[in-house]
Design a protein around this motif. Structure first.
Motif, short mmCIF file in Angstrom:
data_model
loop_
_atom_site.label_atom_id
_atom_site.label_comp_id
_atom_site.label_asym_id
_atom_site.label_seq_id
_atom_site.Cartn_x
_atom_site.Cartn_y
_atom_site.Cartn_z
N ARG A 131 0.79 -1.22 -0.05
CA ARG A 131 -0.34 -0.12 -0.10
C ARG A 131 0.98 1.40 0.02
N ALA A 132 0.43 2.41 -0.47
CA ALA A 132 0.96 3.62 -0.29
C ALA A 132 1.20 4.17 1.10
N PRO A 133 2.43 4.27 1.72
CA PRO A 133 2.57 4.53 3.23
C PRO A 133 2.22 6.12 3.32
N PHE A 134 1.71 6.33 4.35
CA PHE A 134 1.47 7.77 4.98
C PHE A 134 1.41 7.77 6.41
N VAL A 135 2.06 8.96 6.91
CA VAL A 135 1.64 9.34 8.20
C VAL A 135 0.29 9.84 8.83
N ALA A 136 0.30 9.78 10.19
CA ALA A 136 -0.97 10.55 10.78
C ALA A 136 -0.56 11.73 11.00
N TYR A 137 -1.15 12.70 10.38
CA TYR A 137 -0.94 14.09 10.43
C TYR A 137 -1.68 15.19 11.26
N SER A 138 -1.14 15.97 12.09
CA SER A 138 -2.00 16.94 12.80
C SER A 138 -1.72 18.29 12.95
N TYR A 139 -2.22 18.97 12.65
CA TYR A 139 -1.84 20.82 12.84
C TYR A 139 -1.87 20.93 14.45
N ALA A 140 -1.53 21.95 14.91
CA ALA A 140 -1.30 22.25 16.41
C ALA A 140 -2.57 22.54 17.10
N GLU A 141 -2.57 22.29 18.28
CA GLU A 141 -3.70 22.77 19.29
C GLU A 141 -3.65 24.02 19.80
N PRO A 142 -4.43 24.95 19.33
CA PRO A 142 -4.18 26.54 19.53
C PRO A 142 -4.16 26.93 21.22
N ASP A 143 -4.97 26.06 21.79
CA ASP A 143 -4.97 26.37 23.33
C ASP A 143 -3.84 25.83 24.05
N PRO A 144 -2.94 26.54 24.80
CA PRO A 144 -1.79 26.27 25.37
C PRO A 144 -2.03 25.37 26.49
N VAL A 145 -3.10 25.76 27.15
CA VAL A 145 -3.58 24.89 28.41
C VAL A 145 -3.83 23.42 28.08
N ARG A 146 -4.34 23.31 26.80
CA ARG A 146 -4.78 21.97 26.50
C ARG A 146 -3.78 21.25 25.45
N ALA A 147 -2.59 22.08 25.26
CA ALA A 147 -1.65 21.58 23.91
C ALA A 147 -1.17 20.09 24.34
N VAL A 148 -1.00 19.85 25.55
CA VAL A 148 -0.45 18.44 25.63
C VAL A 148 -1.51 17.28 25.91
N THR A 149 -2.46 17.53 26.66
CA THR A 149 -3.43 16.59 26.82
C THR A 149 -4.36 16.28 25.51
N ALA A 150 -4.68 17.43 24.75
CA ALA A 150 -5.36 17.32 23.58
C ALA A 150 -4.70 16.62 22.49
N MET A 151 -3.48 16.98 22.45
CA MET A 151 -2.66 16.37 21.36
C MET A 151 -2.52 14.84 21.69
N ILE A 152 -2.19 14.44 22.72
CA ILE A 152 -2.19 12.95 23.13
C ILE A 152 -3.48 12.22 22.75
N ASP A 153 -4.53 12.66 23.13
CA ASP A 153 -5.87 12.22 22.87
C ASP A 153 -5.95 12.25 21.06
N ARG A 154 -5.56 13.06 20.37
CA ARG A 154 -5.72 13.38 19.03
C ARG A 154 -4.82 12.29 18.36
N ALA A 155 -3.64 12.17 18.91
CA ALA A 155 -2.50 11.26 18.35
C ALA A 155 -2.98 9.69 18.66
N ARG A 156 -3.62 9.38 19.87
CA ARG A 156 -3.95 8.17 19.84
C ARG A 156 -5.08 7.59 18.98
N ARG A 157 -6.16 8.62 18.83
CA ARG A 157 -7.10 8.47 17.70
C ARG A 157 -6.52 8.16 16.35
N ALA A 158 -5.81 9.19 16.16
CA ALA A 158 -5.04 9.14 14.66
C ALA A 158 -4.57 7.68 14.39
N ILE A 159 -3.77 7.43 15.28
CA ILE A 159 -2.94 6.11 15.19
C ILE A 159 -3.87 4.67 15.18
#
Length: 380
Positions: A131-159
Protein backbone atom coordinates in the motif's frame (compact mmCIF):
# COMPACT_ATOMS: atom_id res chain seq x y z
CA UNK A 1 -8.39 7.27 -34.10
CA UNK A 2 -5.84 9.76 -32.82
CA UNK A 3 -6.34 10.87 -29.23
CA UNK A 4 -6.06 14.63 -29.42
CA UNK A 5 -6.91 17.33 -26.94
CA UNK A 6 -10.33 18.82 -27.66
CA UNK A 7 -10.72 21.13 -24.67
CA UNK A 8 -9.04 22.13 -21.41
CA UNK A 9 -10.87 23.80 -18.52
CA UNK A 10 -9.84 24.83 -15.02
CA UNK A 11 -12.11 25.51 -12.05
CA UNK A 12 -10.79 27.26 -8.91
CA UNK A 13 -12.39 26.06 -5.66
CA UNK A 14 -12.19 26.82 -1.96
CA UNK A 15 -12.36 23.56 0.01
CA UNK A 16 -13.23 24.17 3.68
CA UNK A 17 -11.25 22.48 6.42
CA UNK A 18 -13.03 20.45 9.07
CA UNK A 19 -11.48 22.85 11.57
CA UNK A 20 -9.14 25.75 10.85
CA UNK A 21 -5.59 24.39 10.78
CA UNK A 22 -3.19 26.13 13.15
CA UNK A 23 0.53 26.45 12.46
CA UNK A 24 3.33 28.86 13.18
CA UNK A 25 2.14 31.40 10.59
CA UNK A 26 -1.45 31.36 11.88
CA UNK A 27 -4.72 29.71 10.84
CA UNK A 28 -6.50 29.46 7.50
CA UNK A 29 -10.14 28.70 6.76
CA UNK A 30 -10.03 26.92 3.41
CA UNK A 31 -7.72 25.39 0.82
CA UNK A 32 -7.81 27.07 -2.59
CA UNK A 33 -7.22 24.54 -5.37
CA UNK A 34 -7.71 24.42 -9.13
CA UNK A 35 -9.46 21.41 -10.66
CA UNK A 36 -8.25 20.74 -14.22
CA UNK A 37 -10.29 18.95 -16.90
CA UNK A 38 -8.78 17.73 -20.19
CA UNK A 39 -11.17 16.35 -22.83
CA UNK A 40 -10.05 14.43 -25.91
CA UNK A 41 -11.39 13.71 -29.38
CA UNK A 42 -11.79 10.04 -28.39
CA UNK A 43 -14.28 10.93 -25.65
CA UNK A 44 -11.97 10.36 -22.68
CA UNK A 45 -11.59 12.94 -19.91
CA UNK A 46 -8.63 13.34 -17.59
CA UNK A 47 -8.64 15.14 -14.25
CA UNK A 48 -5.81 16.98 -12.56
CA UNK A 49 -5.28 19.46 -9.76
CA UNK A 50 -2.97 22.32 -8.85
CA UNK A 51 -2.46 24.52 -5.80
CA UNK A 52 -4.12 27.94 -5.46
CA UNK A 53 -6.22 29.74 -8.10
CA UNK A 54 -3.62 31.22 -10.44
CA UNK A 55 -3.39 28.00 -12.54
CA UNK A 56 -6.92 28.63 -13.84
CA UNK A 57 -5.83 31.93 -15.40
CA UNK A 58 -2.63 30.52 -16.91
CA UNK A 59 -4.50 27.56 -18.37
CA UNK A 60 -7.21 29.78 -19.85
CA UNK A 61 -4.83 32.42 -21.27
CA UNK A 62 -1.86 30.29 -22.33
CA UNK A 63 -1.88 26.53 -21.98
CA UNK A 64 -5.28 25.65 -23.47
CA UNK A 65 -4.75 27.44 -26.78
CA UNK A 66 -1.25 25.99 -27.06
CA UNK A 67 -2.35 22.39 -26.50
CA UNK A 68 -5.74 21.99 -28.17
CA UNK A 69 -5.36 19.76 -31.22
CA UNK A 70 -2.15 18.10 -30.04
CA UNK A 71 -1.61 14.43 -29.17
CA UNK A 72 -2.98 14.00 -25.65
CA UNK A 73 -0.69 11.03 -24.97
CA UNK A 74 2.60 12.70 -25.94
CA UNK A 75 3.57 14.30 -22.63
CA UNK A 76 6.98 15.48 -23.81
CA UNK A 77 5.44 17.31 -26.78
CA UNK A 78 2.78 18.94 -24.62
CA UNK A 79 5.34 20.04 -22.04
CA UNK A 80 7.42 21.77 -24.71
CA UNK A 81 4.37 23.79 -25.71
CA UNK A 82 3.82 24.95 -22.11
CA UNK A 83 7.33 25.44 -20.74
CA UNK A 84 10.48 26.82 -22.35
CA UNK A 85 13.35 24.35 -22.44
CA UNK A 86 15.67 27.09 -21.13
CA UNK A 87 15.10 30.61 -19.87
CA UNK A 88 16.81 31.85 -16.71
CA UNK A 89 16.77 31.25 -12.97
CA UNK A 90 15.34 34.69 -12.17
CA UNK A 91 11.97 34.44 -13.90
CA UNK A 92 9.20 34.28 -11.25
CA UNK A 93 6.53 33.26 -13.76
CA UNK A 94 8.53 30.17 -14.73
CA UNK A 95 8.02 28.58 -11.31
CA UNK A 96 4.32 29.39 -11.52
CA UNK A 97 4.03 27.85 -14.98
CA UNK A 98 5.93 24.77 -13.81
CA UNK A 99 3.42 24.30 -10.98
CA UNK A 100 0.51 24.70 -13.41
CA UNK A 101 2.09 22.13 -15.71
CA UNK A 102 2.50 19.81 -12.71
CA UNK A 103 -1.25 19.91 -12.05
CA UNK A 104 -2.11 19.58 -15.73
CA UNK A 105 0.23 16.61 -16.12
CA UNK A 106 -1.81 14.70 -13.51
CA UNK A 107 -4.78 14.98 -15.89
CA UNK A 108 -2.64 13.77 -18.80
CA UNK A 109 -1.52 10.70 -16.82
CA UNK A 110 -5.17 10.07 -15.92
CA UNK A 111 -5.98 10.18 -19.63
CA UNK A 112 -3.13 7.83 -20.49
CA UNK A 113 -4.38 5.32 -17.94
CA UNK A 114 -7.94 5.51 -19.23
CA UNK A 115 -6.77 5.19 -22.84
CA UNK A 116 -4.66 2.13 -22.01
CA UNK A 117 -7.22 0.60 -19.63
CA UNK A 118 -4.71 0.51 -16.75
CA UNK A 119 -4.66 2.12 -13.31
CA UNK A 120 -2.01 4.81 -13.04
CA UNK A 121 0.20 2.88 -10.64
CA UNK A 122 0.60 0.11 -13.22
CA UNK A 123 1.70 2.64 -15.84
CA UNK A 124 4.28 3.86 -13.31
CA UNK A 125 5.84 0.41 -12.95
CA UNK A 126 3.38 -1.50 -10.78
CA UNK A 127 3.09 -1.86 -7.03
CA UNK A 128 6.43 -2.19 -5.20
CA UNK A 129 4.78 -2.33 -1.77
CA UNK A 130 1.38 -3.52 -0.46
CA UNK A 131 0.00 0.00 0.00
CA UNK A 132 1.06 3.62 -0.38
CA UNK A 133 2.44 4.56 3.08
CA UNK A 134 1.38 7.74 4.86
CA UNK A 135 1.79 9.31 8.29
CA UNK A 136 -1.00 10.42 10.57
CA UNK A 137 -0.77 14.22 10.45
CA UNK A 138 -2.05 16.89 12.81
CA UNK A 139 -2.03 20.65 12.97
CA UNK A 140 -1.30 22.33 16.29
CA UNK A 141 -3.68 22.61 19.22
CA UNK A 142 -4.22 26.40 19.60
CA UNK A 143 -5.01 26.37 23.33
CA UNK A 144 -1.74 26.21 25.31
CA UNK A 145 -3.56 24.88 28.36
CA UNK A 146 -4.73 21.87 26.34
CA UNK A 147 -1.69 21.59 24.06
CA UNK A 148 -0.36 18.41 25.66
CA UNK A 149 -3.49 16.52 26.68
CA UNK A 150 -5.49 17.35 23.56
CA UNK A 151 -2.64 16.33 21.28
CA UNK A 152 -2.15 13.02 23.09
CA UNK A 153 -5.86 12.25 22.62
CA UNK A 154 -5.67 13.30 18.98
CA UNK A 155 -2.56 11.21 18.35
CA UNK A 156 -3.94 8.05 19.94
CA UNK A 157 -7.15 8.35 17.93
CA UNK A 158 -5.27 9.05 14.70
CA UNK A 159 -2.97 6.04 15.10
CA UNK A 160 -5.90 3.81 16.10
CA UNK A 161 -7.77 4.78 12.92
CA UNK A 162 -4.91 5.00 10.42
CA UNK A 163 -2.43 2.39 11.64
CA UNK A 164 0.27 4.82 10.50
CA UNK A 165 3.82 4.18 11.74
CA UNK A 166 4.50 7.91 12.27
CA UNK A 167 2.52 10.68 13.93
CA UNK A 168 3.57 14.08 12.54
CA UNK A 169 2.53 17.30 14.25
CA UNK A 170 3.01 21.03 13.76
CA UNK A 171 5.18 22.93 16.23
CA UNK A 172 6.27 26.55 16.48
CA UNK A 173 2.94 27.77 17.88
CA UNK A 174 3.67 27.72 21.63
CA UNK A 175 6.73 28.52 23.79
CA UNK A 176 9.50 26.04 23.06
CA UNK A 177 9.44 24.45 26.53
CA UNK A 178 5.77 23.60 26.05
CA UNK A 179 6.49 22.20 22.58
CA UNK A 180 9.21 19.99 24.06
CA UNK A 181 6.86 18.80 26.81
CA UNK A 182 4.20 17.98 24.20
CA UNK A 183 6.53 16.01 21.92
CA UNK A 184 8.00 14.06 24.84
CA UNK A 185 4.50 13.22 26.04
CA UNK A 186 3.53 12.08 22.54
CA UNK A 187 6.60 9.86 22.40
CA UNK A 188 5.69 8.24 25.71
CA UNK A 189 2.01 7.87 24.76
CA UNK A 190 2.75 6.22 21.41
CA UNK A 191 5.80 4.20 22.43
CA UNK A 192 5.90 0.92 20.52
CA UNK A 193 3.11 2.02 18.18
CA UNK A 194 4.33 5.03 16.21
CA UNK A 195 7.32 7.35 16.01
CA UNK A 196 7.05 11.14 16.27
CA UNK A 197 7.91 13.66 13.56
CA UNK A 198 7.39 17.41 13.69
CA UNK A 199 6.98 20.26 11.20
CA UNK A 200 7.94 23.77 12.30
CA UNK A 201 7.24 25.65 9.04
CA UNK A 202 10.53 27.55 9.57
CA UNK A 203 8.98 29.13 12.67
CA UNK A 204 11.74 28.58 15.27
CA UNK A 205 14.68 30.76 16.07
CA UNK A 206 18.03 29.03 15.79
CA UNK A 207 18.37 29.03 19.60
CA UNK A 208 14.93 27.49 20.08
CA UNK A 209 15.59 24.96 17.33
CA UNK A 210 18.78 23.88 19.07
CA UNK A 211 17.00 23.62 22.41
CA UNK A 212 14.22 21.55 20.86
CA UNK A 213 16.62 19.28 18.98
CA UNK A 214 18.76 18.68 22.05
CA UNK A 215 15.69 17.56 24.01
CA UNK A 216 14.11 15.34 21.33
CA UNK A 217 16.84 14.09 18.97
CA UNK A 218 17.13 10.72 20.75
CA UNK A 219 13.64 9.67 19.66
CA UNK A 220 12.45 12.08 16.94
CA UNK A 221 11.92 10.47 13.53
CA UNK A 222 12.20 13.76 11.60
CA UNK A 223 12.31 17.52 12.07
CA UNK A 224 10.93 19.44 9.08
CA UNK A 225 12.12 22.97 8.27
CA UNK A 226 12.82 24.08 11.84
CA UNK A 227 14.26 27.49 10.85
CA UNK A 228 14.14 29.92 7.92
CA UNK A 229 17.60 29.12 6.55
CA UNK A 230 18.70 26.00 4.71
CA UNK A 231 22.21 26.43 6.08
CA UNK A 232 20.86 26.52 9.64
CA UNK A 233 18.54 23.58 8.97
CA UNK A 234 21.58 21.61 7.91
CA UNK A 235 23.50 22.79 10.98
CA UNK A 236 20.73 21.51 13.27
CA UNK A 237 20.73 18.12 11.58
CA UNK A 238 24.51 17.81 11.74
CA UNK A 239 24.94 19.05 15.33
CA UNK A 240 22.25 16.79 16.79
CA UNK A 241 22.49 13.83 14.37
CA UNK A 242 18.86 14.36 13.56
CA UNK A 243 16.94 13.75 10.34
CA UNK A 244 16.00 17.17 8.97
CA UNK A 245 13.85 17.72 5.88
CA UNK A 246 12.86 20.56 3.55
CA UNK A 247 10.28 21.25 0.87
CA UNK A 248 13.01 22.77 -1.31
CA UNK A 249 13.23 20.31 -4.20
CA UNK A 250 15.74 22.06 -6.48
CA UNK A 251 18.47 19.57 -7.38
CA UNK A 252 21.28 22.13 -7.00
CA UNK A 253 20.05 22.96 -3.49
CA UNK A 254 19.82 19.29 -2.60
CA UNK A 255 23.46 18.80 -3.57
CA UNK A 256 24.56 21.96 -1.74
CA UNK A 257 23.17 20.85 1.66
CA UNK A 258 24.12 17.19 2.11
CA UNK A 259 23.09 17.05 5.78
CA UNK A 260 19.48 17.91 4.99
CA UNK A 261 18.49 14.28 4.70
CA UNK A 262 14.84 14.50 3.65
CA UNK A 263 13.37 16.07 0.51
CA UNK A 264 9.59 16.64 0.60
CA UNK A 265 8.29 18.00 -2.72
CA UNK A 266 4.80 19.27 -3.45
CA UNK A 267 3.58 17.23 -6.41
CA UNK A 268 2.38 20.03 -8.65
CA UNK A 269 4.95 22.63 -7.58
CA UNK A 270 7.93 20.49 -8.52
CA UNK A 271 6.54 19.79 -11.99
CA UNK A 272 4.22 16.81 -11.65
CA UNK A 273 4.45 13.04 -11.63
CA UNK A 274 7.35 12.77 -14.10
CA UNK A 275 9.34 15.34 -12.11
CA UNK A 276 8.85 13.40 -8.86
CA UNK A 277 10.10 10.25 -10.58
CA UNK A 278 13.23 12.08 -11.78
CA UNK A 279 13.73 13.59 -8.35
CA UNK A 280 13.51 10.12 -6.78
CA UNK A 281 16.41 8.98 -8.96
CA UNK A 282 18.55 11.94 -7.87
CA UNK A 283 17.71 11.46 -4.19
CA UNK A 284 18.52 7.78 -4.39
CA UNK A 285 21.90 8.51 -5.98
CA UNK A 286 22.65 11.08 -3.27
CA UNK A 287 21.46 8.90 -0.40
CA UNK A 288 18.56 11.21 0.55
CA UNK A 289 15.12 10.26 1.77
CA UNK A 290 12.14 11.36 -0.32
CA UNK A 291 8.45 11.61 0.51
CA UNK A 292 5.52 13.70 -0.72
CA UNK A 293 4.14 16.81 0.91
CA UNK A 294 0.39 17.14 1.29
CA UNK A 295 -1.01 20.57 0.39
CA UNK A 296 -4.64 19.98 1.39
CA UNK A 297 -5.47 18.67 -2.07
CA UNK A 298 -8.84 17.28 -3.11
CA UNK A 299 -9.31 13.60 -3.86
CA UNK A 300 -7.94 14.13 -7.38
CA UNK A 301 -4.49 15.29 -6.30
CA UNK A 302 -4.56 12.84 -3.42
CA UNK A 303 -5.20 9.95 -5.82
CA UNK A 304 -2.07 10.90 -7.78
CA UNK A 305 -0.06 10.84 -4.53
CA UNK A 306 -1.42 7.39 -3.69
CA UNK A 307 -0.52 5.95 -7.10
CA UNK A 308 3.00 7.34 -6.78
CA UNK A 309 3.30 6.12 -3.21
CA UNK A 310 2.53 2.51 -4.06
CA UNK A 311 4.63 2.36 -7.23
CA UNK A 312 7.77 4.48 -6.71
CA UNK A 313 10.51 2.61 -4.80
CA UNK A 314 12.08 5.85 -3.54
CA UNK A 315 8.93 6.80 -1.62
CA UNK A 316 9.41 4.24 1.14
CA UNK A 317 9.22 6.78 3.98
CA UNK A 318 5.50 7.53 4.59
CA UNK A 319 4.27 10.73 2.96
CA UNK A 320 2.14 13.45 4.46
CA UNK A 321 -1.64 13.03 4.48
CA UNK A 322 -4.31 15.72 4.91
CA UNK A 323 -7.21 13.96 3.22
CA UNK A 324 -8.99 13.74 6.59
CA UNK A 325 -8.43 17.47 7.29
CA UNK A 326 -10.65 18.78 4.48
CA UNK A 327 -14.44 18.79 4.73
CA UNK A 328 -15.01 17.40 1.22
CA UNK A 329 -12.65 15.56 -1.14
CA UNK A 330 -14.77 16.57 -4.19
CA UNK A 331 -14.94 13.03 -5.60
CA UNK A 332 -17.75 10.50 -5.66
CA UNK A 333 -17.70 7.64 -3.20
CA UNK A 334 -15.89 7.27 0.07
CA UNK A 335 -12.64 9.21 0.61
CA UNK A 336 -9.39 7.26 0.35
CA UNK A 337 -8.48 7.40 4.03
CA UNK A 338 -5.25 6.02 5.48
CA UNK A 339 -5.92 2.61 6.99
CA UNK A 340 -3.41 -0.08 8.12
CA UNK A 341 -0.68 2.47 7.47
CA UNK A 342 -1.54 3.38 3.92
CA UNK A 343 -3.89 3.41 0.95
CA UNK A 344 -4.43 0.91 -1.88
CA UNK A 345 -5.68 2.48 -5.14
CA UNK A 346 -8.44 0.71 -7.09
CA UNK A 347 -7.88 -1.19 -10.32
CA UNK A 348 -9.95 1.41 -12.21
CA UNK A 349 -8.12 2.88 -15.23
CA UNK A 350 -6.28 6.15 -14.66
CA UNK A 351 -6.49 7.83 -11.27
CA UNK A 352 -9.58 5.82 -10.38
CA UNK A 353 -11.66 8.79 -9.22
CA UNK A 354 -14.73 10.58 -10.56
CA UNK A 355 -15.40 14.22 -9.65
CA UNK A 356 -18.41 15.14 -7.55
CA UNK A 357 -19.62 18.06 -9.67
CA UNK A 358 -22.18 19.20 -7.13
CA UNK A 359 -19.48 19.51 -4.46
CA UNK A 360 -17.11 21.18 -6.92
CA UNK A 361 -19.87 23.67 -7.79
CA UNK A 362 -20.38 24.55 -4.12
CA UNK A 363 -16.66 25.05 -3.59
CA UNK A 364 -16.39 27.10 -6.80
CA UNK A 365 -19.22 29.32 -5.55
CA UNK A 366 -17.27 29.75 -2.31
CA UNK A 367 -14.24 30.82 -4.35
CA UNK A 368 -16.31 33.34 -6.32
CA UNK A 369 -17.65 34.74 -3.04
CA UNK A 370 -14.44 34.84 -0.99
CA UNK A 371 -11.64 34.82 -3.56
CA UNK A 372 -8.39 32.95 -3.19
CA UNK A 373 -7.63 31.91 0.40
CA UNK A 374 -3.98 32.68 1.04
CA UNK A 375 -4.15 35.01 4.04
CA UNK A 376 -3.52 33.49 7.45
CA UNK A 377 -5.12 34.72 10.63
CA UNK A 378 -2.04 35.30 12.80
CA UNK A 379 -1.63 33.18 15.90
CA UNK A 380 -2.04 35.04 19.22
Amino acid sequence: MNCRIRDIRAIPVNIPYRSAPVMTCGAIAASTRTIIIVETTTGETGYGEASYAFPADIIAREFASALIGLDALDHALLRRHCLPRHLDLGTPSLKMRLAVWGGLEIALWDLLGKHSGLPLYRLLGGACRPRAPFVAYSYAEPDPVRAVTAMIDRARRAIDESGAPIFEVKIGVHPIDLEIEMVRALHDALAGRARIAVDANMGLSLDDARKFAAATASFLENLEEPVASLADMERIGREYRLNVSTHAADIDLIRAYPDIRGIVPTLDACGGISAVRRLAEVCSALGRRLWLRSHAESGIGWAAMVHLGISLPGLDRPGQALIDAIADDLILGDPWLVRRGGVVPPETPGLGVEPDWEAIGRCHDAFLKDGEIQAFTPSP
